[in-house]
Write a protein that holds these residues in place. Sequence first.
Motif, PDB file in Angstrom:
ATOM      1  N   PRO A 134      -5.770  -8.749   0.865  1.00 38.61           N
ATOM      2  CA  PRO A 134      -4.395  -9.574   0.658  1.00 38.61           C
ATOM      3  C   PRO A 134      -4.608 -10.502  -0.165  1.00 38.61           C
ATOM      4  O   PRO A 134      -5.417 -11.221  -0.359  1.00 38.61           O
ATOM      5  N   LYS A 138      -0.985 -14.923   1.064  1.00 35.71           N
ATOM      6  CA  LYS A 138      -0.190 -13.968   1.571  1.00 35.71           C
ATOM      7  C   LYS A 138       0.087 -14.334   3.086  1.00 35.71           C
ATOM      8  O   LYS A 138      -0.862 -14.499   3.780  1.00 35.71           O
ATOM      9  N   ALA A 143       3.448  -9.804   5.588  1.00 30.29           N
ATOM     10  CA  ALA A 143       2.893  -8.504   5.773  1.00 30.29           C
ATOM     11  C   ALA A 143       3.012  -7.477   6.676  1.00 30.29           C
ATOM     12  O   ALA A 143       3.589  -6.360   6.621  1.00 30.29           O
ATOM     13  N   GLU A 148       2.965  -3.593   5.545  1.00 28.15           N
ATOM     14  CA  GLU A 148       1.901  -3.331   4.871  1.00 28.15           C
ATOM     15  C   GLU A 148       0.854  -2.720   5.767  1.00 28.15           C
ATOM     16  O   GLU A 148       0.491  -3.193   6.821  1.00 28.15           O
TER      17      GLU A 148
END
Length: 495
Positions: A134, A138, A143, A148
């Motif tokens: 990542p 982040k 996420a 993700e």
Amino acid sequence: MTNPIPQLQSHLPMLRLDESLPIRETFRTDANGFAGALPLAVAYPQGAGDVQALVRAARALHLSLVPVSSSGAHHRGDTTCADNTIVVDLSSLQRVLRIDRRNRVSLFQAGVTFSQLAPALRNHGLRALLPLCPRPGKSALAAYLEREPTIYPRFQWDISDPLLCTEVVFGTGEYFRTGAAAGPGTLEDQWAAGDAQKSPLGPGQSDLMRIVQGAQGSVGIVTWCSAKAERLPEWETLHLTAAESLAPLVRAVRMLLRRGFADIAFVVNGPALAALCETEREDVAIAAGRTRPWYLVYSLGAARYFPEDKRRYVHREIDELYAQTGLQPAHPPVGSEEALLRRLTCPEQYSTAPYWKHAGEMHARELFFQTTLDRTPRFHALVAAAATAPGAPERSPLVYVQPQVAGRCCHFEVIVPHAAGERERVEAWTQGLAHQLSGAGAFFSRPYGPWSEIAFARCSTAWVVPKVKAMFDPDAVLAPGRLDVSRALALNAVE
């Protein structure tokens, strides 16, 4: 037009608002050139109470809010603003509220990054379920809300994993907790009763976490979440297998996941592996010149009980796989397997490193969708043809295939690193490729910016999206313009 900020400040005297032009300018355009209006201010709430008061005030003053929880540069156009908007910056909420080793779950605030979460879990004998390297800054919560994919398909039982419970303020201004966290009592009361906020279902027969997840902040603002973690293995080793084409590696990764051998498992092309191993453009180019066309990257971890027995039988069966398929073990183009494993599992050691998707360039444009593993060679053929067509970008695209839900589906991603002067060409090429892939059956489950029209054009239930939005955000306060289905509905009406 009268500036509404003084009136907002009078409603919320304790809320910190930053109206300075340099701070506001950072949200006008993101790192990939997606542009929006200049926000009126950036708000820094300190908890759900501040967020709730801010949403209610925004409804009363007819303002819009765009929630942001990651720090640093943004890339997908999901932080740009419409007119009359305030950015709600949650990146200062950086507390890991609880780590429960027995139940393998953590609960943390919106601003906690993977560089903070991973070592905190490691100190309790757990590992975070990480995306592929990542970017620095982040938010782990962001996420997981964006779905993700993680590099651990063996531990994913549902496409929403590892996200579990959330604390959310809806666009109505109502405070809510989803899943087992819904109650009764406070979190402390639940902990005292032995609850670990592990079930995402609820309250009752509802499953509101799935409405919040993937909505890009257009339904509610999430201030904390609980998420799954896994025990650290007794030992873990990283292995690479190279091939001249994608198909044999797809068959190999399916075998590894079917038998439950691999913890980490993904497939990348040579340029993508070079970008994971190096950071500077010249070094990436040198590493790419040493790579094979395709690589399967996987890790083997020791079981809690009888680890040496597992090591023996897993290696025996993998040797049989190599003998049956003709595949051979490979090595990273630079560095060692141990160094690459650290790169994949220790984000805190690379918190100042350039983002790998840039591959030494200033920018990178992403294009990703879901499919099944058996169809990935067909999609890559379209990508390869587009990469050699007139108007294609200078750099070869990075291709990343991530199995999900133990291999039952996969994330297919094309990444185009580029210089600032190539932005318009790369944008046009990516959009054209998206249309080709969609026509071939690509499922754009996470549409950003211009992909929304492509994603919803083939969706017979697109009409549900504005209805759900109206239920939870009746005044369209949150993230206006996200997941816009208006053109798709107009096209469907014409047809």
